[in-house]
Design a protein around this motif. Structure first.
Motif, PDB file in Angstrom:
ATOM      1  N   ALA A 168       0.848  -1.188   0.000  1.00  0.00           N
ATOM      2  CA  ALA A 168       0.000   0.000   0.000  1.00  0.00           C
ATOM      3  C   ALA A 168       0.881   1.235   0.000  1.00  0.00           C
ATOM      4  N   ILE A 169       0.420   2.277  -0.667  1.00  0.00           N
ATOM      5  CA  ILE A 169       1.200   3.510  -0.783  1.00  0.00           C
ATOM      6  C   ILE A 169       0.296   4.720  -0.587  1.00  0.00           C
ATOM      7  N   VAL A 170       0.924   5.843  -0.236  1.00  0.00           N
ATOM      8  CA  VAL A 170       0.271   7.152  -0.232  1.00  0.00           C
ATOM      9  C   VAL A 170       1.042   8.026  -1.208  1.00  0.00           C
ATOM     10  N   PHE A 171       0.322   8.695  -2.117  1.00  0.00           N
ATOM     11  CA  PHE A 171       0.999   9.577  -3.073  1.00  0.00           C
ATOM     12  C   PHE A 171       0.238  10.889  -3.184  1.00  0.00           C
ATOM     13  N   ASP A 172       0.939  11.896  -3.698  1.00  0.00           N
ATOM     14  CA  ASP A 172       0.349  13.229  -3.791  1.00  0.00           C
ATOM     15  C   ASP A 172      -0.201  13.493  -5.185  1.00  0.00           C
ATOM     16  N   ARG A 173      -0.607  14.716  -5.428  1.00  0.00           N
ATOM     17  CA  ARG A 173      -1.234  15.085  -6.710  1.00  0.00           C
ATOM     18  C   ARG A 173      -0.326  14.810  -7.898  1.00  0.00           C
ATOM     19  N   ALA A 174       0.989  14.980  -7.701  1.00  0.00           N
ATOM     20  CA  ALA A 174       1.945  14.759  -8.781  1.00  0.00           C
ATOM     21  C   ALA A 174       2.369  13.301  -8.884  1.00  0.00           C
ATOM     22  N   TRP A 175       1.742  12.416  -8.130  1.00  0.00           N
ATOM     23  CA  TRP A 175       2.056  10.990  -8.089  1.00  0.00           C
ATOM     24  C   TRP A 175       3.424  10.720  -7.457  1.00  0.00           C
ATOM     25  N   ASN A 176       3.864  11.626  -6.599  1.00  0.00           N
ATOM     26  CA  ASN A 176       5.096  11.395  -5.854  1.00  0.00           C
ATOM     27  C   ASN A 176       4.783  10.610  -4.586  1.00  0.00           C
ATOM     28  N   LEU A 177       5.625   9.622  -4.296  1.00  0.00           N
ATOM     29  CA  LEU A 177       5.417   8.754  -3.142  1.00  0.00           C
ATOM     30  C   LEU A 177       5.603   9.549  -1.854  1.00  0.00           C
ATOM     31  N   VAL A 178       4.621   9.449  -0.956  1.00  0.00           N
ATOM     32  CA  VAL A 178       4.667  10.147   0.330  1.00  0.00           C
ATOM     33  C   VAL A 178       4.944   9.162   1.464  1.00  0.00           C
ATOM     34  N   GLU A 179       4.245   8.041   1.461  1.00  0.00           N
ATOM     35  CA  GLU A 179       4.415   6.998   2.482  1.00  0.00           C
ATOM     36  C   GLU A 179       4.160   5.646   1.832  1.00  0.00           C
ATOM     37  N   ALA A 180       4.635   4.588   2.480  1.00  0.00           N
ATOM     38  CA  ALA A 180       4.372   3.231   1.997  1.00  0.00           C
ATOM     39  C   ALA A 180       4.562   2.266   3.158  1.00  0.00           C
ATOM     40  N   ASN A 181       3.976   1.090   3.036  1.00  0.00           N
ATOM     41  CA  ASN A 181       4.247   0.074   4.045  1.00  0.00           C
ATOM     42  C   ASN A 181       5.401  -0.812   3.576  1.00  0.00           C
ATOM     43  N   SER A 182       5.885  -1.650   4.469  1.00  0.00           N
ATOM     44  CA  SER A 182       7.075  -2.445   4.161  1.00  0.00           C
ATOM     45  C   SER A 182       6.814  -3.482   3.074  1.00  0.00           C
ATOM     46  N   ALA A 183       5.544  -3.868   2.878  1.00  0.00           N
ATOM     47  CA  ALA A 183       5.230  -4.861   1.848  1.00  0.00           C
ATOM     48  C   ALA A 183       5.491  -4.329   0.442  1.00  0.00           C
ATOM     49  N   LEU A 184       5.629  -3.005   0.308  1.00  0.00           N
ATOM     50  CA  LEU A 184       5.911  -2.445  -1.013  1.00  0.00           C
ATOM     51  C   LEU A 184       7.259  -2.922  -1.542  1.00  0.00           C
ATOM     52  N   SER A 185       8.107  -3.446  -0.667  1.00  0.00           N
ATOM     53  CA  SER A 185       9.412  -3.949  -1.109  1.00  0.00           C
ATOM     54  C   SER A 185       9.270  -5.034  -2.171  1.00  0.00           C
ATOM     55  N   LEU A 186       8.114  -5.709  -2.218  1.00  0.00           N
ATOM     56  CA  LEU A 186       7.875  -6.687  -3.278  1.00  0.00           C
ATOM     57  C   LEU A 186       8.016  -6.024  -4.648  1.00  0.00           C
TER      58      LEU A 186
ATOM     59  N   ALA B 238      -6.217  17.350   0.452  1.00  0.00           N
ATOM     60  CA  ALA B 238      -7.077  17.140  -0.714  1.00  0.00           C
ATOM     61  C   ALA B 238      -6.336  16.441  -1.842  1.00  0.00           C
ATOM     62  N   GLU B 239      -5.010  16.553  -1.845  1.00  0.00           N
ATOM     63  CA  GLU B 239      -4.228  16.006  -2.949  1.00  0.00           C
ATOM     64  C   GLU B 239      -3.577  14.669  -2.622  1.00  0.00           C
ATOM     65  N   LEU B 240      -3.858  14.108  -1.446  1.00  0.00           N
ATOM     66  CA  LEU B 240      -3.305  12.808  -1.071  1.00  0.00           C
ATOM     67  C   LEU B 240      -4.254  11.684  -1.471  1.00  0.00           C
ATOM     68  N   ALA B 241      -3.679  10.560  -1.862  1.00  0.00           N
ATOM     69  CA  ALA B 241      -4.470   9.372  -2.183  1.00  0.00           C
ATOM     70  C   ALA B 241      -3.749   8.146  -1.648  1.00  0.00           C
ATOM     71  N   ILE B 242      -4.525   7.169  -1.220  1.00  0.00           N
ATOM     72  CA  ILE B 242      -3.983   5.882  -0.761  1.00  0.00           C
ATOM     73  C   ILE B 242      -4.353   4.834  -1.795  1.00  0.00           C
ATOM     74  N   GLU B 243      -3.357   4.100  -2.278  1.00  0.00           N
ATOM     75  CA  GLU B 243      -3.639   2.984  -3.175  1.00  0.00           C
ATOM     76  C   GLU B 243      -3.231   1.694  -2.474  1.00  0.00           C
ATOM     77  N   SER B 244      -4.206   0.821  -2.295  1.00  0.00           N
ATOM     78  CA  SER B 244      -3.983  -0.446  -1.608  1.00  0.00           C
ATOM     79  C   SER B 244      -4.101  -1.581  -2.615  1.00  0.00           C
ATOM     80  N   PHE B 245      -3.093  -2.438  -2.639  1.00  0.00           N
ATOM     81  CA  PHE B 245      -3.072  -3.569  -3.571  1.00  0.00           C
ATOM     82  C   PHE B 245      -3.544  -4.834  -2.854  1.00  0.00           C
ATOM     83  N   TYR B 246      -4.340  -5.622  -3.586  1.00  0.00           N
ATOM     84  CA  TYR B 246      -4.895  -6.853  -3.048  1.00  0.00           C
ATOM     85  C   TYR B 246      -4.581  -8.009  -3.990  1.00  0.00           C
ATOM     86  N   PRO B 247      -4.395  -9.207  -3.452  1.00  0.00           N
ATOM     87  CA  PRO B 247      -4.171 -10.365  -4.330  1.00  0.00           C
ATOM     88  C   PRO B 247      -5.423 -10.676  -5.140  1.00  0.00           C
TER      89      PRO B 247
END
Length: 273
Positions: free
Chosen positions: A117-135, A249-258
């Motif tokens: 899972a990640i958090v990104f801003d309006r420009a699609w720049n990474l703001v935060e992520a969990n450790s599983a993103l290492s995949l 307003a410009e933050l979004a969370i994208e969560s990936f699921y199997p």
């Protein structure tokens, strides 16, 4: 009439507030009559505002931009163009007042483990992520992971994740479509430049002109080759429901699921760093 400088193609163009409001109205495909009815003003008054014969009040700017669903950042710019102070704060992500937000985001990210899972801003720049993103990031070279890390660039760059995406043509078309829709909503020249860059990347597969489901598909899957295995994901995007701050307003969370049991098993058994 107060105007605002807008830089286009290296040339500075002066756009009065009325012209900008008209551009937003046309972008949202409203007629003057339709917008005037929503804003509870006369069509004549709206016409005078758009042509510069009348200066809109602060409340009128806010009312019109609310009905046009203008992003908060652009609402502030329109207020400045009309001679008023911005009303929406723009806090740094690490500002003390955003601590409850950062804590909530961290809880969401950590709670989504072992799935990325990640958090990104309006420009699609990474703001935060969990450790599983290492995949994903383990498949991306260091030069694409130097901050600010752009999520779309790391996905579609020929040296990045694109090398490992089995359905790269389909996934690339999906991401570029998302970006185009965002450009239509925000009219952000930075996003337009990003789209131009990404669209110029080579792609070894044909891109579908229209997203159509394959046999048995209900979502566009991300099919990722990791070692000798193919993993399949779908994602859900979440945003803040009532933001009153430009940054939020410009933050979004994208969560990936199997998207299949084999991927779920691998994620469950994979050690998280």
């Amino acid at each position: 009439m107060i105007a605002v400088d807008v830089r286009v193609g290296g040339v500075t163009t002066i756009h009065p507030v009325g012209v900008q409001l008209r551009q937003w109205r046309e972008r949202r495909r409203y007629s003057q009559l339709e917008l005037a009815g929503l804003a509870e003003i006369s069509t004549r008054h709206l016409s005078f505002v758009e042509t510069g014969r009348s200066t809109p009040s602060r409340d009128m700017v806010l009312t019109i931009t609310d009905h046009l669903e203008v992003p908060l950042r652009e609402r502030n710019k329109l207020l400045l163009a009309a001679g008023y102070a911005p009303v929406y704060a723009e806090s740094a992500f690490d500002a003390p007042q955003l601590e409850p937000v950062r804590a909530a985001l961290r809880q969401v990210l950590d709670g989504h483990e072992p799935h990325p899972a990640i958090v990104f801003d309006r420009a699609w720049n990474l703001v935060e992520a969990n450790s599983a993103l290492s995949l994903f990031t383990d498949l991306i070279p260091p030069h694409l992971l130097t901050p600010p890390v752009n999520v779309l660039r790391t996905a579609l760059h020929p040296d990045g994740l694109a090398r490992h995406i089995v359905n790269i043509g389909e996934w690339r078309a999906h991401l570029l479509t998302r970006l185009r829709r965002q450009i239509e909503i925000t009219a952000d020249p930075g996003l337009t430049a990003l789209h131009r860059e990404l669209a110029g990347y080579p792609c070894p597969e044909p891109e579908p002109a229209v997203e159509l489901p394959g046999p048995g598909e209900i979502l566009v899957p991300l099919r990722l080759r990791v070692g000798d295995r193919e993993l399949r994901f779908f994602s859900i995007i979440a945003t803040f429901g009532t933001p009153m701050d430009v940054t939020l307003a410009e933050l979004a969370i994208e969560s990936f699921y199997p998207a299949d049991p084999a991927t779920a098993d691998l994620l469950r058994d994979r050690p998280v760093r």
